[in-house]
Design a protein around this motif. Structure first.
Motif, PDB file in Angstrom:
ATOM      1  N   MET B 255       0.836  -1.208   0.000  1.00 23.68           N
ATOM      2  CA  MET B 255       0.000   0.000   0.000  1.00 23.68           C
ATOM      3  C   MET B 255       0.869   1.255   0.000  1.00 23.68           C
ATOM      4  SD  MET B 255      -3.143  -0.534   2.567  1.00 23.68           S
ATOM      5  CE  MET B 255      -4.470  -1.682   2.291  1.00 23.68           C
ATOM      6  N   VAL B 256       1.791   1.317   0.952  1.00 25.24           N
ATOM      7  CA  VAL B 256       2.617   2.510   1.073  1.00 25.24           C
ATOM      8  C   VAL B 256       3.533   2.634  -0.147  1.00 25.24           C
ATOM      9  CG1 VAL B 256       4.336   3.660   2.476  1.00 25.24           C
ATOM     10  CG2 VAL B 256       2.492   2.419   3.574  1.00 25.24           C
ATOM     11  N   GLY B 257       4.037   1.499  -0.618  1.00 24.81           N
ATOM     12  CA  GLY B 257       4.895   1.509  -1.799  1.00 24.81           C
ATOM     13  C   GLY B 257       4.153   2.052  -3.017  1.00 24.81           C
ATOM     14  N   THR B 258       2.899   1.628  -3.184  1.00 26.95           N
ATOM     15  CA  THR B 258       2.080   2.137  -4.284  1.00 26.95           C
ATOM     16  C   THR B 258       1.989   3.658  -4.215  1.00 26.95           C
ATOM     17  OG1 THR B 258       0.753   0.144  -4.274  1.00 26.95           O
ATOM     18  CG2 THR B 258      -0.215   2.063  -5.329  1.00 26.95           C
ATOM     19  N   ALA B 259       1.705   4.156  -3.010  1.00 30.14           N
ATOM     20  CA  ALA B 259       1.555   5.606  -2.842  1.00 30.14           C
ATOM     21  C   ALA B 259       2.878   6.327  -3.057  1.00 30.14           C
ATOM     22  CB  ALA B 259       1.003   5.917  -1.459  1.00 30.14           C
ATOM     23  N   GLY B 260       4.006   5.611  -2.889  1.00 28.06           N
ATOM     24  CA  GLY B 260       5.301   6.262  -3.005  1.00 28.06           C
ATOM     25  C   GLY B 260       5.985   6.084  -4.352  1.00 28.06           C
ATOM     26  N   LEU B 261       5.315   5.422  -5.310  1.00 30.22           N
ATOM     27  CA  LEU B 261       5.965   5.203  -6.606  1.00 30.22           C
ATOM     28  C   LEU B 261       5.926   6.484  -7.446  1.00 30.22           C
ATOM     29  CD1 LEU B 261       4.727   1.668  -7.699  1.00 30.22           C
ATOM     30  CD2 LEU B 261       7.027   2.323  -7.019  1.00 30.22           C
ATOM     31  N   PRO B 262       7.104   6.982  -7.855  1.00 26.30           N
ATOM     32  CA  PRO B 262       7.158   8.272  -8.542  1.00 26.30           C
ATOM     33  C   PRO B 262       6.324   8.336  -9.819  1.00 26.30           C
ATOM     34  CG  PRO B 262       9.354   7.504  -7.976  1.00 26.30           C
ATOM     35  CD  PRO B 262       8.426   6.394  -7.653  1.00 26.30           C
TER      36      PRO B 262
END
Lengths: 85, 579
Positions: B255-262
């Motif tokens: 979840m957090v990775g998705t939100a942090g993908l440039p």
């Protein structure tokens, strides 16, 4: 209201709304979808076990509702505090 | 028309469409090139984000993962959609208000530091390149499987197409091509899903078919599936085998990775207003959820179809298993690709498909005269071969090829663009040569996009052995590096450059080391007994993120406060418009 107070009140209202919606997000994904899944699976929901349905379908419907509710409520807040773009 | 000709016609038609769009949407300024002139309608941006986000893995592999992992696959379903809630509430509107071109630019300005910007560029490049290599590979594989050309030829054709519209059109070209690609891929996904739902349950809506009774029977699809897979010694479909802690950490990291993908974040820079950024995240998730709520239905229906084909009679009965000589024609087609392999271990000429890793099932299997599982099924087959297994018409099969290529190309283009803009805008214009003209910067942007495509193509043709693992790794890295730095930059005025840089470095170094240790150096130790707190490398990004937050906050507390103008900047991005 000074512009500084206005800004702070707007930010506070935003944080409150965010807190509420993120709690729902957290409870649905982590508590209902993962931690309590076995207990919820004892309940039948149509052709599904409830916990399984939440993890594989229901959670995604809830996320959608959360984002659209946030977008709508924030538009109202933007107008109320006169900061809409 | 035979299947191959039909497939070529459909795929070529889709390419002509993409190229026409690229010519129409040529970028004329750096603003067009980086953020499509900030003039994209929120619904169009939602579609483009969905195509950007859903890669070859979502299109080809997701349903297959679900059909074999059952409940455990929920981490992907929730993880890859729940991140949009974080994006819509915590990041997108504020970054849009900030109103510049790239993610490292935000980090560099907010933390008033070139070091912070460079660290962010490095994180971005590591994340995006690992991701893009997998996409180029996906393009090559789809080409080679459906059009029967060499993987390398397929790769070169794919690179040529991306080259054309990404280099020429920049973000503007990519955006409108992605809108078209979304339409192609979702149509290609839904048509077979609806056909199969009707065939098996009589209900045309896959989300409902998933919970319906089997056509003409009094038992639900899921109950039936649980029953037959457990009879063959597998885990019940609706039950999981991963530990609760691991499920929690993997879901959080995704979840957090998705939100942090440039490449995802930057899509929200393209809409005209802050309120559009919030709305657009909702549209993006809607378009994504159409595929993501269908995938579990496709996965379960395909698994049932497969087992019904292999196991036409009673489990354990001598004639319960399919005779190899009676195999359907699709079976032979996919055997040729190596995605399906049969090895007659007990020499009875029949196909035994069961879980031979299950110790308690072993006695039973022995009593049936089975000497191990004889059928290996690659998970990708669940989508690729599904239309053939369900005996759907040829045009549906041709669509799958066009859809898979659309999914891979759209994601690759989005990734290549963030790589090239971080080089031309953040490194060259931002640090090395601030005096260059806009025209020159645009030219450098195009050249770096071209170079990035060549590198990605090379990685796709010569994949380092660990491509599959590094894609999963990208999420953990994004979660542990960029996400906390952006979030704190918006929500905490006190976090300063020292804290942010220290946090990003600790987060990414910790996460990388943990993954490298278990995935590359000591694969034999990669199990729950050796993991910290039972967290697998897939989920470790969540812990890395927590370390990043703690370090950034503590270091900021003991060092000097950020200057006043930075605190004013934070105030200003928190409101859509100054009064």
């Amino acid at each position: 209201m000074s512009s500084k107070e206005n800004r702070e009140a707007y930010w506070k209202a935003n944080l409150k709304l965010m807190g509420l919606l993120l709690s729902i997000w957290f409870i649905v994904s982590y508590v209902l979808g993962i931690v309590l899944v076995d207990q919820l699976n004892t309940i039948q929901f149509g052709g599904f076990k409830l916990g399984f349905w939440i993890a594989q379908q229901g959670s995604m419907y809830v996320y959608l509702i959360l984002i659209f509710v946030y977008a709508k409520k924030m538009n109202t807040l933007d107008k109320k505090y006169g900061v809409e773009d | 028309m035979d299947l191959k000709t039909l497939t070529i016609v459909v795929v070529v038609a889709s390419f002509i469409l993409y190229i026409a769009i690229a010519i129409w949407a040529k970028a004329r300024s750096t603003g067009d090139f980086y953020v499509a002139g900030k003039g994209v309608h929120p619904i169009a941006n939602g579609m483009a984000t969905a195509a950007d986000w859903m890669s070859a893995a979502s299109f080809i592999s997701l349903a297959g993962i679900i059909s074999f992992a059952g409940y455990d696959s929920s981490v992907y379903l929730m993880g890859w959609t729940g991140g949009y809630v974080l994006l819509a509430l915590l990041l997108a509107p504020y970054l849009r208000k900030f109103g510049k071109f790239t993610v490292p630019e935000f980090i560099g300005d907010r933390y008033y530091s070139k070091t912070a910007k460079v660290v962010a560029v490095i994180c971005l490049i590591i994340i995006s390149f690992t991701y893009v290599a997998g996409q180029m590979r996906g393009v090559g594989i789809v080409f080679s499987r459906f059009l029967e050309v060499e993987i390398l030829t397929g790769l070169i054709i794919g690179m040529g197409i991306v080259f054309f519209y990404a280099v020429l059109g920049g973000m503007k070209g990519i955006t409108y091509t992605q809108v078209a690609q979304y339409c192609v891929l979702i149509f290609a996904y839904m048509v077979p899903a609806i056909f199969i739902s009707v065939q098996i349950t009589g209900n045309p809506i896959p989300q409902l078919a998933f919970g319906s009774n089997l056509a003409g029977q009094d038992i639900s699809l899921l109950a039936k599936l649980d029953e037959i897979v457990t009879m063959l010694g597998f885990n019940a479909f609706t039950a999981g085998s991963k530990s609760t802690t691991d499920l929690l950490f993997i879901t959080a990291a995704l979840m957090v990775g998705t939100a942090g993908l440039p490449h995802v974040i930057v899509r929200f820079f393209t809409v005209p207003k802050v309120s559009d950024a919030r709305k657009s995240a909702g549209w993006a998730l809607l378009f994504i959820a159409i595929l993501y709520t269908t995938a579990p239905a496709v996965g379960s229906l395909a698994r049932l179809n497969l087992i019904n084909t292999i196991q036409p009679g009673e489990v354990g009965a001598v004639d319960g298993n399919l005779k190899y000589s009676d195999k359907p024609s699709w079976f032979a087609t996919w055997e040729k690709t190596g995605l399906l392999t049969f090895d007659d271990k007990n020499g009875d000429g029949r196909i035994q498909y069961y879980n031979d890793k299950n110790e308690s099932f072993k006695a039973k299997a022995d009593s049936y005269g089975w000497k191990g599982n004889e059928l290996k099924v690659d998970r990708d087959i669940m989508v690729l071969a599904n239309p053939e297994i369900a005996q759907l018409p040829n045009w549906v099969i041709a669509l799958i090829a066009a859809g898979g290529i659309a999914a891979a190309l759209s994601t690759a283009a989005g990734l290549l663009l963030v790589i090239s803009s971080s080089i031309s805008h953040d490194l060259v214009k931002g640090i090395i040569a601030p005096e260059i003209s806009e025209k020159k910067e645009l030219f450098i942007g195009r050249v770096s996009a071209a170079v990035a495509i060549l590198i990605a193509g090379y990685l796709g043709a010569n994949p380092p052995g660990f491509v599959a693992q590094v894609v999963a790794l990208a999420f953990g890295l994004a979660a542990s590096s960029l996400f906390p730095a952006i979030l704190l930059g918006i929500f905490n005025k006190r976090v300063n450059k020292t804290g942010a840089v220290a946090g990003m470095i600790v987060g990414i170094v910790f996460t990388l080391s943990y993954i490298i240790y278990f995935k590359f150096m000591h694969l034999e130790l990669n199990n729950a007994d050796n993991w910290w707190f039972g967290i697998s490398p897939e989920g470790i990004g969540s812990l890395g993120m927590i370390f990043n937050f703690v370090v950034a906050l503590v270091v900021s507390k003991v060092t000097e406060e950020p200057p006043q103008e930075i605190q004013d900047l934070v105030e200003s991005i928190r409101i859509p418009k100054e009064v």
